[in-house]
Scaffold this motif. Structure first.
Motif, short mmCIF file in Angstrom:
data_model
loop_
_atom_site.label_atom_id
_atom_site.label_comp_id
_atom_site.label_asym_id
_atom_site.label_seq_id
_atom_site.Cartn_x
_atom_site.Cartn_y
_atom_site.Cartn_z
N PRO A 32 2.76 4.23 -1.16
CA PRO A 32 2.77 4.85 -2.49
C PRO A 32 4.16 4.95 -3.13
O PRO A 32 4.32 4.67 -4.31
CB PRO A 32 2.17 6.24 -2.27
CG PRO A 32 1.92 6.38 -0.82
CD PRO A 32 2.27 5.12 -0.12
N GLU A 33 5.15 5.37 -2.37
CA GLU A 33 6.51 5.51 -2.90
C GLU A 33 7.46 4.78 -1.96
O GLU A 33 7.75 5.25 -0.87
CB GLU A 33 6.91 6.98 -3.01
CG GLU A 33 6.11 7.73 -4.06
CD GLU A 33 6.54 9.18 -4.18
OE1 GLU A 33 7.74 9.47 -4.02
OE2 GLU A 33 5.66 10.01 -4.43
N GLN A 93 0.81 -1.22 0.00
CA GLN A 93 0.00 0.00 0.00
C GLN A 93 0.85 1.28 0.00
O GLN A 93 0.33 2.36 -0.25
CB GLN A 93 -0.92 0.02 1.22
CG GLN A 93 -1.96 -1.05 1.24
CD GLN A 93 -2.75 -1.04 2.54
OE1 GLN A 93 -2.90 -0.02 3.18
NE2 GLN A 93 -3.24 -2.20 2.93
#
Length: 134
Positions: free
Chosen positions: A85-86, A83
């Protein structure tokens, strides 16, 4: 201070009374509480705080992933990892290390190669963990 001495009830009381707790610049307060909850084994409260935090950063994510790994729940840690993002090298290293500590050296090695495939450069800690794993 309350978190450090494992007086989580008092830490949460002070936090709940803080007028600035919902501002993004106070992310450190959230992370300290999330980590404190993880430290004392209150994963439910840690997850609750994680879901309410105004903005998640590496401290937020890594505290929970480490706790799941510490509980031997590497699958749930992996779900949480997906989950993010980066993903930076710290996240990848947390996963590789956790898998190794859970006796999942093969999965750790696959995770390491996936990290490299995604263009993330390993740091010294990641390399040491992988050397110890093989």
């Amino acid at each position: 201070m309350y978190v450090k001495v494992e007086e989580l009830g008092l830490a949460l009381k002070v936090f709940d009374e803080s007028p600035k707790r919902n501002k993004c610049e106070c992310i450190l307060l959230w992370n300290v509480l999330i980590k404190g909850c993880c430290k004392v084994g209150d994963l439910g409260k840690a997850i609750e705080l994680f879901e309410r935090v105004p903005e998640r950063n590496s401290g937020s994510w890594n505290s929970l992933i480490n706790r799941f790994m510490g509980n031997g729940d590497w699958k749930r840690a992996g779900e949480l990892f997906e989950q993010i993002p980066e993903k930076n090298v710290a996240f990848w290293t947390t996963m590789v290390s956790g898998l190794c500590h859970n006796g999942e050296e093969g999965k750790a090695l696959l995770m390491f190669f996936k990290m490299l495939d995604e263009g993330v450069r390993a740091n010294d800690l990641t390399i040491v963990i992988m050397i110890l794993a093989i």
